[in-house]
Design a protein around this motif. Structure first.
Motif, PDB file in Angstrom:
ATOM      1  N   LYS A 144       6.907  -0.342  -4.853  1.00 59.88           N
ATOM      2  CA  LYS A 144       5.783   0.423  -6.119  1.00 59.88           C
ATOM      3  C   LYS A 144       4.835   0.153  -4.903  1.00 59.88           C
ATOM      4  O   LYS A 144       4.183  -0.692  -4.565  1.00 59.88           O
ATOM      5  CB  LYS A 144       6.151  -0.361  -6.795  1.00 59.88           C
ATOM      6  N   PRO A 145       4.165   1.805  -4.746  1.00 62.74           N
ATOM      7  CA  PRO A 145       3.055   1.880  -4.107  1.00 62.74           C
ATOM      8  C   PRO A 145       1.624   1.484  -4.536  1.00 62.74           C
ATOM      9  O   PRO A 145       1.859   1.904  -6.113  1.00 62.74           O
ATOM     10  CB  PRO A 145       3.159   3.246  -3.486  1.00 62.74           C
ATOM     11  N   ASN A 146       1.172   1.325  -3.514  1.00 64.35           N
ATOM     12  CA  ASN A 146      -0.475   0.559  -4.187  1.00 64.35           C
ATOM     13  C   ASN A 146      -0.416  -0.203  -5.960  1.00 64.35           C
ATOM     14  O   ASN A 146      -1.159   0.189  -6.250  1.00 64.35           O
ATOM     15  CB  ASN A 146      -1.478   1.489  -5.268  1.00 64.35           C
ATOM     16  N   ASN A 148       0.724  -1.341   0.177  1.00 67.59           N
ATOM     17  CA  ASN A 148       0.393   0.407   0.139  1.00 67.59           C
ATOM     18  C   ASN A 148       0.884   0.833   0.138  1.00 67.59           C
ATOM     19  O   ASN A 148       2.090   0.933   0.131  1.00 67.59           O
ATOM     20  CB  ASN A 148      -1.071   0.146   1.436  1.00 67.59           C
ATOM     21  N   SER A 149       0.102   2.296   0.333  1.00 68.23           N
ATOM     22  CA  SER A 149       0.827   3.643   0.095  1.00 68.23           C
ATOM     23  C   SER A 149       1.813   4.181   1.441  1.00 68.23           C
ATOM     24  O   SER A 149       2.955   4.865   1.017  1.00 68.23           O
ATOM     25  CB  SER A 149      -0.098   4.610   0.146  1.00 68.23           C
ATOM     26  N   GLU A 199       6.841   1.889   2.130  1.00 70.66           N
ATOM     27  CA  GLU A 199       8.383   2.851   1.726  1.00 70.66           C
ATOM     28  C   GLU A 199       9.265   1.917   1.307  1.00 70.66           C
ATOM     29  O   GLU A 199       9.264   1.827  -0.403  1.00 70.66           O
ATOM     30  CB  GLU A 199       8.629   3.808   2.176  1.00 70.66           C
TER      31      GLU A 199
END
Length: 306
Positions: A242-244, A146-147, A150
């Motif tokens: 890579k977020p989301n 998820n966002s 990191e």
């Protein structure tokens, strides 16, 4: 073509001085071996269990700090005997997952053979993947991030039976940590984790990497615990996620040049973890007001200095 071992020619007649010298050398070797045994023996025995069960491997890799990661799936490539878990290792990792280009069950134990000329090798399994690529062992860990997730981090040790004789040769076994296709397994100098980058020249050992630890049969710090002829210090891995979206981590160790002489990697158990994105304080929160006050104070100091 495989690599063959041969015995040194032995003279048929020894004089008395050479016999005495040989006895002294043998006695010294015995003393050294005993001393190193005392130094290297852990409180509990180093052991490795063979398993290619993907759920077991995943559970041993993941730590408790994996907030933001979900929907895990695991796949493996390689011989079933090349995967396992370990405990009480000599590196200080304590426990975790081990991958090898040979049989992981063969790795633990006393290092008795460490010279291509005189006595052959302890770890020499060829699973039959011929050619320049050699045996490949790999775990793929796929997951959604998820966002707030990191970075991905963990610790590992790479070791090999290729050390040190084949440093600088075509038998350049390697270890890679691919996060979304990018290899982030690096030595302290930023180079890839390979035989030749750790021991660039077998005939000039002054060029060895500072990350390399030699483990000869006589005198090796872990010679009574592990058969690998050399290994790295504990090294760290860090890569941005890579977020989301889905991310893929590939852990792979591979023979290069041929399938002979095993290489292995040890991943610290539970060390695969996530560094969270640091939240930026909102202007009207306590944190935001403190940050704003600090910025105003800095601005006043700057104006006074003008």
């Amino acid at each position: 073509m495989g690599r063959w071992c041969c015995a040194l020619n032995t003279p048929s007649i020894f004089n008395k001085k050479s016999m005495i010298k040989s006895h002294k050398i043998a006695a010294l070797a015995t003393i050294l071996t005993g001393a190193m045994s005392l130094l290297a023996s852990p409180a509990m025995a180093f052991s490795i269990g063979t398993t290619n069960n993907t759920e077991t491997l995943k559970n041993n890799l993941l730590g408790t700090k994996t907030e933001g990661l979900s929907d895990f799936s695991v796949s493996i490539t390689g011989n079933e005997a090349a995967f396992g878990t370990f405990i009480n290792d000599p590196f200080g990792l304590q426990s975790g997952v081990v991958l090898s280009t040979g049989r992981v069950a063969d790795i633990a134990g006393r290092n008795l053979k460490d010279n291509v000329i005189t006595n052959g090798f302890d770890l020499n399994t060829d699973f039959g993947e011929k050619g320049a690529t050699g045996d490949l062992t790999q775990i793929n860990l796929s997951f959604f991030a998820n966002s707030m997730a990191e970075k991905l981090l963990f610790e590992y040790v790479f070791g090999s039976e290729e050390f040190p004789e084949f440093g600088g040769s075509k038998f350049n076994d390697n270890f890679e940590l691919l996060l979304n296709g990018e290899n982030l397994a690096k030595l302290s100098d930023g180079k890839a984790v390979t035989i030749n980058n750790l021991v660039p020249n077998a005939d000039n050992r002054s060029t060895d990497s500072s990350d390399y630890i030699n483990n000869p049969a006589v005198g090796g710090l872990a010679a009574n615990i592990i058969k690998l002829d050399g290994y790295t210090k504990v090294l760290g891995f860090e890569g941005f996620l890579k977020p989301n979206q889905r991310n893929v981590l590939s852990i792979r160790v591979q023979d290069v040049g041929d399938g002979n002489l095993d290489s292995a990697v040890f991943i610290k158990g539970g060390s695969v973890r996530v560094a969270q994105v640091e939240a930026v304080p909102e202007p009207m929160t306590v944190g935001g007001l403190m940050a704003g006050g600090a910025m105003l104070a800095a601005g006043r100091k700057l104006r006074r200095r003008k």
